[in-house]
Write an enzyme that holds these catalytic residues in place. Structure first.
Site, PDB file in Angstrom:
ATOM      1  N   TYR A   1       0.836  -1.209   0.000  1.00  0.00           N
ATOM      2  CA  TYR A   1       0.000   0.000   0.000  1.00  0.00           C
ATOM      3  C   TYR A   1       0.876   1.266   0.000  1.00  0.00           C
ATOM      4  CZ  TYR A   1      -4.527   2.297   0.406  1.00  0.00           C
ATOM      5  OH  TYR A   1      -5.647   3.040   0.159  1.00  0.00           O
TER       6      TYR A   1
ATOM      7  N   LYS B   1      -3.342   8.389   2.448  1.00  0.00           N
ATOM      8  CA  LYS B   1      -4.601   8.232   3.203  1.00  0.00           C
ATOM      9  C   LYS B   1      -4.480   8.857   4.600  1.00  0.00           C
ATOM     10  CE  LYS B   1      -7.220   6.078   0.157  1.00  0.00           C
ATOM     11  NZ  LYS B   1      -8.112   6.913  -0.684  1.00  0.00           N
TER      12      LYS B   1
ATOM     13  N   ARG C   1     -13.373  -5.280  -4.470  1.00  0.00           N
ATOM     14  CA  ARG C   1     -12.860  -5.577  -5.811  1.00  0.00           C
ATOM     15  C   ARG C   1     -13.166  -4.457  -6.809  1.00  0.00           C
ATOM     16  NH1 ARG C   1     -11.240 -10.682  -6.267  1.00  0.00           N
ATOM     17  NH2 ARG C   1     -12.672 -11.468  -4.707  1.00  0.00           N
TER      18      ARG C   1
END
Ligand code: NAD
Length: 271
Positions: free
Chosen positions: A164, A171, A201
């Site tokens: 990530y 974020k 998804r």
């Protein structure tokens, strides 16, 4: 197309808003839009570039909406034009949904330290964080009667999630921006909140290396032992955007089947 069912009602009757971030039928912004439409909201949509228009138009027409405005969030002229179009159409709005993020494929794998370039960092922060601050400013100028604003975030801001990387850093910036915007806009009666969704998804998830394992671990470690559902995320959006979410601002609401509170997963059969 995924079959989602959303409760109908009139919680958003008479409310108008802008949704930023529908790319296709799997987009979180699309699930949220369907739920808001089922509760009587009227919406306009921005999309990124002409290529997406063909995919997005049939979706929004299927819920009886027709206002689509091309707006790449990195382009000030396009953003100016998009909000001018909206102002001309409605004069004011009641809500804003921001569901936009981007980082390059090379950044979403391996080592954050090794793979984050200055340009990649700048782009991720510009598209995923500054665009939210910019949209808050523009939308709040069209909210004389108060309003509600949400964005979409992920646990990678608080915990280390493989691959990530720079998006987790972005974020964290997005969540901090949520709190500061909630402070700045609170006296205008505008609430600002974030939804921290579990893995779903979508195109954005598929750009992350190891996305399958993010999904399966998300399910297996979660307290509910299930995937995060679009119905759950869209329901949380409805709650935060409608009057039933009054008094809530500056919040990051986790919608992830309880994954975020788990410290250690359940032991295996062998103990
Ligand atoms: P998605 O790919 O359907 O949506 C991402 C959107 O960002 C697309 O509509 C894309 O066009 C838009 N975008 C990217 N760059 C842009 C630019 N320069 N200008 C305008 N638009 C741009 O994927 P999604 O999963 O629905 O993502 C929506 C939001 O939800 C993102 O903020 C994402 O980080 C967040 N989120 C996703 C998950 C997940 O597992 N899918 C979990 C938590 C949070």
């Amino acid at each position: 197309m995924a079959e989602w069912t959303f409760p109908k009602g009139d919680l958003m009757a008479g409310k108008r808003g802008l949704v930023m971030g529908v790319a296709n039928q799997n987009s979180i912004a699309w699930g949220i839009s369907q739920q808001l439409a089922a509760q009587g909201a009227e919406m306009a949509f921005t999309y990124q570039g002409e290529a997406l228009e063909r995919r997005v138009r049939p979706l929004i027409e299927s819920i009886g909406m027709d206002t689509m405005i091309s707006a790449d969030v990195t382009n000030d002229e396009e953003m100016d034009a998009a909000f001018a179009t909206l102002k001309e159409k409605w004069g004011k709005i009641d809500f804003l949904v921001h569901a936009i993020a981007f980082a390059g494929k090379d950044e979403l794998q391996g080592s954050m330290v090794a793979n984050t370039t200055r340009e990649g960092f700048r782009r991720a922060m510009d598209i995923s964080v500054f665009s939210f601050i910019d949209a808050c400013r523009r939308a709040s100028e069209m909210m004389p009667d108060g309003g509600s604003i949400i964005n979409m975030t992920y646990l990678g801001s608080e915990r280390v999630i493989p691959s990530y990387n720079v998006m987790g850093v972005a974020k964290a910036g997005l969540e901090a921006s949520t709190r500061y915007a909630a402070r700045d806009l609170g006296t205008q009666g505008i609430r600002v909140n974030a939804i921290s969704a579990g893995p779903m998804r979508t195109l954005a998830l598929m750009g992350i290396k190891g996305s399958k394992s993010l999904m399966s671990t998300g399910r297996e470690w979660s307290l509910l032992k299930e995937d995060t559902t679009m119905e759950g995320v869209a329901g949380a959006a409805l709650y935060l955007l409608s009057p039933i979410g009054q008094s809530i601002t500056g919040e990051v609401l986790h919608v992830d089947a309880g994954f975020h509170v788990v410290g250690v997963p359940e032991p295996s059969e062998e103990g």
